[in-house]
Enzyme design. Sequence first.
Site, mmCIF file in Angstrom:
data_model
loop_
_atom_site.group_PDB
_atom_site.id
_atom_site.type_symbol
_atom_site.label_atom_id
_atom_site.label_comp_id
_atom_site.label_asym_id
_atom_site.label_seq_id
_atom_site.Cartn_x
_atom_site.Cartn_y
_atom_site.Cartn_z
ATOM 1 N N GLU B 60 41.778 11.252 53.604
ATOM 2 C CA GLU B 60 42.380 11.072 54.853
ATOM 3 C C GLU B 60 42.103 9.417 55.290
ATOM 4 O O GLU B 60 42.973 8.915 55.819
ATOM 5 C CB GLU B 60 42.120 11.887 55.988
ATOM 6 C CG GLU B 60 42.707 13.270 55.798
ATOM 7 C CD GLU B 60 41.659 14.229 54.914
ATOM 8 O OE1 GLU B 60 40.674 13.757 54.316
ATOM 9 O OE2 GLU B 60 42.264 15.387 54.407
ATOM 10 N N HIS B 129 41.640 24.380 61.525
ATOM 11 C CA HIS B 129 43.059 24.336 61.607
ATOM 12 C C HIS B 129 43.834 24.299 62.944
ATOM 13 O O HIS B 129 44.950 24.569 62.988
ATOM 14 C CB HIS B 129 43.767 25.455 60.670
ATOM 15 C CG HIS B 129 43.488 25.162 59.066
ATOM 16 N ND1 HIS B 129 42.086 25.073 58.698
ATOM 17 C CD2 HIS B 129 44.241 24.835 58.096
ATOM 18 C CE1 HIS B 129 42.077 24.936 57.399
ATOM 19 N NE2 HIS B 129 43.509 24.641 57.068
#
Lengths: 339, 325
Positions: B60, B129
């Site tokens: 990321e 999540h």
Amino acid sequence: MRNILDLEGRLVGEAPIDIDTTRRLYRALVETRAYDKKGTTLQRQGRLATYAPLLGQEAAQVGSAAALDPHDWMVATYRDAGAMWMQGYPWEVLLLSRSGDERGGRPPVHVDVLPPSITVGAHMIHAVGISWAEKLQGTDRIAITYFGDGATSEGDFHEAMNFAGVFKTPTVFLCQNNGYAISMPRERQTASDTIAQKADAYGMVGEQVDGNDLFAVYASTKEAVDRARAGEGATLIEAVTYRVGPHTTNDDPGRYRDPEEERMALDRDPIERVRRYLEHEGAWDTDWEESVQAKASTTIERAVELAESLSPPSPEDIFGAVYEEMSPDLRRQFEQVES
Amino acid sequence: MSELTLAGALTDALATALDKDQRVLVIGEDVGQTGGVFRITDGLIDRFGDQRVIDTPVAESGIVGAAFGMAVAGLRPVAEIQFMGFSYPAYDQILSHVARIRNRSQHRFSAPMVIRMPCGGGFGAAEHHSESTEAIYAHIPGLKVVIPATPYDAKGLLLAAIDSPDPVIFLEPIRLYRLVREEVPEGYYTVEIGKARIEAEGTDVSIITWGAMTHEVREAVEQLAVDGISAEMIDLRTLRPLDEDTIIESVQKTGRAVVVQEAPKTAGFGAEIAALIGERALYSLQAPVERVAGWDTTIPLKKAEHRYMPTTGAIVAAARRTLDA
């Protein structure tokens, strides 16, 4: 380790540049050192904020930057004034950045050198993204990024090298291994024999060069730049040098290293080596030396005057640069500062 | 016009932008053949090729850092982070560089880029999540933070974000991706960043929210109406820059405010709204500002998640408290 000029300034390989160019780069080395010494002095006088000396690393910076085209990108750090200046970042703007003024991050429009990165390691991927964009747009521009041995311990070093390897970006990774990350020696950063060998893991070329050898640094960088421009991907160069000064003007190397080590480093001085070479070649004498020193001194004094002639940044400079246009909520705060 | 879900509207926006502007590209994990884990980039690689829809290594910080470099060099990257909970490795890049390059270089360089990230819970996913950490982005000068709640806004705001000269954190409420369909215009249009939307006009109480909580607030407004309570519903759509005037004008009219967020309560963005009302509309208030929020716990996993999520009932009750005060 690649070496072309030995300690006595004698060729042990082929000179990659002619005498005139060498004399020009000698001037650049001297001017870089004059800037650096001035930086430390100005900080001691309270005229600069913290200063990070590059003393001893002049050849690693000047030699590598000399291998670039003027339109190439550079993403460097707070210790890379020599390289940045070579690529067009003016001394007075560099001084401004070290004096605690945001306008020191604004090079002239045609100079694509990013303001010096202060965080360690996060900027290498920026050079990857920049050079990748140039590749995608079909230009022949490449990007070089400078960092130290300490930065290779950061996770972002891995991500930058990995992206550059996978996407074959036209990037040159120029590591100045100057032996220390503040107080931590190179051995505390990595168990690898060399930093250059890390390139193997990313599918790119890696080379270790004597970072105090102007010719070796230039030759190695020139090959890396040519490879990048030819679409053959990135290169990691480990320029082995030595941080003669402290990490910054706030640091005291006496707490963690033997002063004898610093004295020994003087024998490997990167500028003296080029001077000796020019002398052997009959291209150096004391008159010329005096003129080179005088010009360097005048140039840096002029830069100091320019940098110090500017009034401090205004609230408009600060509030006006958060976004392209000041947002209404920010304007409300700006008006509070003004009133 | 076509009937699209919020997810479909985002895909449409990306295709529209890629078609309109050669500088735009999409970059992220699995955004190519797979079309992204939520299929937002579905079909784009076939239409625009792998030089403009780029699958990256799983990294990321690398995705955001590389996209930053691309933006500095003149492209308009749209980076996808798979889940908000995976954005933190890139937080240093976002905070230290993406948000600051304009200031650091006094406009000489800028980072016109979009970082998309699905956010929010309520669907029983694995840990990390279901995050609602918008406050850590809204806190950072130099960033714009956008969070659409309708298909129409999703397309218009994403196109505006891609067109923005400054970096935009674009939050996509997962729970709303495929909840409803609505008419979305074809082709290019934008919704202005920094403007809230009054979804329902009312006179008794202002309910201010954003993202997936618009769903519960909408239900609450309907329930309150049954009892003759006229609630005004404001969907902020943009957290930074904040549309302060729309909030203040509404509270000055109703005299009551309920702020609803999915994120944990303490130091959440709702606290900023409550403080703003205190600063600029205190003398209009007829009751203390109510906050309905997630608890100050980590959002629970599937089996206990429902105990965390703010409910329609809690919003109705908070609105009633402001009227009873």
